[in-house]
Design a protein around this motif. Structure first.
Motif, PDB file in Angstrom:
ATOM      1  N   ARG A  40       1.722  -5.939   6.615  1.00 27.05           N
ATOM      2  CA  ARG A  40       0.549  -6.866   6.079  1.00 27.05           C
ATOM      3  C   ARG A  40       0.860  -7.502   4.527  1.00 27.05           C
ATOM      4  NH1 ARG A  40      -2.775  -2.523   8.654  1.00 27.05           N
ATOM      5  NH2 ARG A  40      -3.171  -3.506  10.713  1.00 27.05           N
ATOM      6  N   ARG A  41       0.436  -8.253   4.396  1.00 24.90           N
ATOM      7  CA  ARG A  41       0.583  -8.803   3.057  1.00 24.90           C
ATOM      8  C   ARG A  41       0.001  -7.712   1.814  1.00 24.90           C
ATOM      9  NH1 ARG A  41       4.162 -13.110   2.784  1.00 24.90           N
ATOM     10  NH2 ARG A  41       3.911 -14.441   4.587  1.00 24.90           N
ATOM     11  N   ASN A  42      -1.420  -7.599   1.864  1.00 25.61           N
ATOM     12  CA  ASN A  42      -1.477  -6.712   1.552  1.00 25.61           C
ATOM     13  C   ASN A  42      -1.251  -5.669   0.851  1.00 25.61           C
ATOM     14  OD1 ASN A  42      -2.622  -5.941   4.108  1.00 25.61           O
ATOM     15  ND2 ASN A  42      -5.034  -5.909   3.163  1.00 25.61           N
ATOM     16  N   ASN A  43       0.090  -5.281   1.328  1.00 25.09           N
ATOM     17  CA  ASN A  43       1.055  -4.078   1.122  1.00 25.09           C
ATOM     18  C   ASN A  43       0.791  -4.276  -0.156  1.00 25.09           C
ATOM     19  OD1 ASN A  43      -0.095  -2.548   3.692  1.00 25.09           O
ATOM     20  ND2 ASN A  43       2.097  -3.077   4.743  1.00 25.09           N
ATOM     21  N   ALA A  44       1.741  -3.042  -0.842  1.00 26.58           N
ATOM     22  CA  ALA A  44       2.260  -3.326  -2.058  1.00 26.58           C
ATOM     23  C   ALA A  44       4.145  -3.285  -1.562  1.00 26.58           C
ATOM     24  CB  ALA A  44       1.840  -1.555  -2.474  1.00 26.58           C
ATOM     25  N   PRO A  45       4.013  -3.595  -1.893  1.00 28.51           N
ATOM     26  CA  PRO A  45       5.880  -4.187  -1.555  1.00 28.51           C
ATOM     27  C   PRO A  45       7.168  -2.677  -1.286  1.00 28.51           C
ATOM     28  CG  PRO A  45       6.011  -4.293  -4.108  1.00 28.51           C
ATOM     29  CD  PRO A  45       4.534  -4.714  -3.077  1.00 28.51           C
ATOM     30  N   TYR A  46       6.270  -1.603  -2.138  1.00 34.76           N
ATOM     31  CA  TYR A  46       7.144  -0.465  -2.253  1.00 34.76           C
ATOM     32  C   TYR A  46       6.455   0.997  -1.509  1.00 34.76           C
ATOM     33  CZ  TYR A  46      10.804  -2.321  -4.180  1.00 34.76           C
ATOM     34  OH  TYR A  46      11.934  -3.193  -4.773  1.00 34.76           O
ATOM     35  N   GLU A  47       6.932   2.008  -1.150  1.00 38.15           N
ATOM     36  CA  GLU A  47       5.595   3.495  -0.496  1.00 38.15           C
ATOM     37  C   GLU A  47       6.122   4.080  -1.073  1.00 38.15           C
ATOM     38  OE1 GLU A  47       5.203   3.769   3.358  1.00 38.15           O
ATOM     39  OE2 GLU A  47       6.970   3.852   4.047  1.00 38.15           O
ATOM     40  N   PRO A  61       9.360  -2.162   4.671  1.00 39.09           N
ATOM     41  CA  PRO A  61      10.401  -3.483   5.542  1.00 39.09           C
ATOM     42  C   PRO A  61       9.598  -4.276   5.860  1.00 39.09           C
ATOM     43  CG  PRO A  61      10.885  -1.417   6.420  1.00 39.09           C
ATOM     44  CD  PRO A  61      10.517  -1.313   5.353  1.00 39.09           C
ATOM     45  N   GLN A  62       9.574  -5.414   6.479  1.00 44.60           N
ATOM     46  CA  GLN A  62       9.179  -6.892   7.077  1.00 44.60           C
ATOM     47  C   GLN A  62       9.479  -7.299   8.713  1.00 44.60           C
ATOM     48  OE1 GLN A  62       8.959 -10.121   5.416  1.00 44.60           O
ATOM     49  NE2 GLN A  62       8.096  -9.573   3.389  1.00 44.60           N
ATOM     50  N   GLY A  63       9.797  -5.278   9.560  1.00 54.70           N
ATOM     51  CA  GLY A  63      10.808  -4.958  10.886  1.00 54.70           C
ATOM     52  C   GLY A  63      11.336  -4.097  10.455  1.00 54.70           C
ATOM     53  N   ARG A  64      12.653  -3.898  10.736  1.00 54.22           N
ATOM     54  CA  ARG A  64      13.133  -2.142  11.269  1.00 54.22           C
ATOM     55  C   ARG A  64      14.047  -3.238  10.439  1.00 54.22           C
ATOM     56  NH1 ARG A  64      12.471  -1.222  17.643  1.00 54.22           N
ATOM     57  NH2 ARG A  64      10.734  -0.452  17.740  1.00 54.22           N
TER      58      ARG A  64
END
Length: 163
Positions: A40-47, A61-64
């Motif tokens: 989702r766009r509201n996620n931070a780019p990293y976890e 990732p945006q997918g696998r």
């Protein structure tokens, strides 16, 4: 400089205080979730996690994408600024899978090659295919390393120096 093994180390030096660096990292890193159904766009780019000692994270990732590096960093606070030691490695499960896949493939290829049932041109194809696959995997990992390095440099600020 790109290394043969899927790992990289570098240092970012910034004149900013440790608390400022931690705050900038925390703004771009969210707590890991057990299940992430979609990007989702509201996620931070990293976890991952960030503490006063350092951080451990990976890009969402945006997918696998199995080739996203696992990033670990530790902080040093000299008289002025902050020094961040960063290492990026391929996830141990992915590395184990690749090793097992190659061992299985080449043990089968060796058995076929020794049987004499295959022409020389076919044997080269059998031996070359896994090397081509490894090259594609290797390029995917290093693409992700460069992407994460640029992100970290933008997040932390400062200059990159090598180990």
């Amino acid at each position: 400089m790109v290394h043969l093994l899927p790992q990289d180390r570098f240092i970012i030096q910034t004149p900013d205080a440790l608390q400022a660096v931690i705050a900038r990292l925390e703004a771009h890193v969210e707590t890991p979730k057990a299940f992430r159904w979609s990007y989702r766009r509201n996620n931070a780019p990293y976890e991952g996690s960030v503490s006063e000692a350092g951080f451990s994270m990976h890009r969402i990732p945006q997918g696998r994408n199995s080739f996203i590096p696992q990033i670990k960093g530790r902080f040093e606070t000299p008289a002025r600024g902050t020094v961040v030691h960063i290492s990026m490695k391929l996830h141990p499960f992915v590395m184990s899978f690749l090793v097992m896949w190659f061992l299985a493939f080449y043990s089968g290829a060796l058995a076929i090659g020794l049987s004499g049932e295959v022409a020389n041109s076919e044997a080269l194809l059998i031996l070359g295919l896994p090397l081509f696959v490894l090259f594609i995997f290797w390029m995917s990992f290093w693409f992700e390393v460069e992407r994460s390095r640029k992100d970290l440099l933008n997040i932390i600020g400062g200059q990159v120096t090598r180990h």
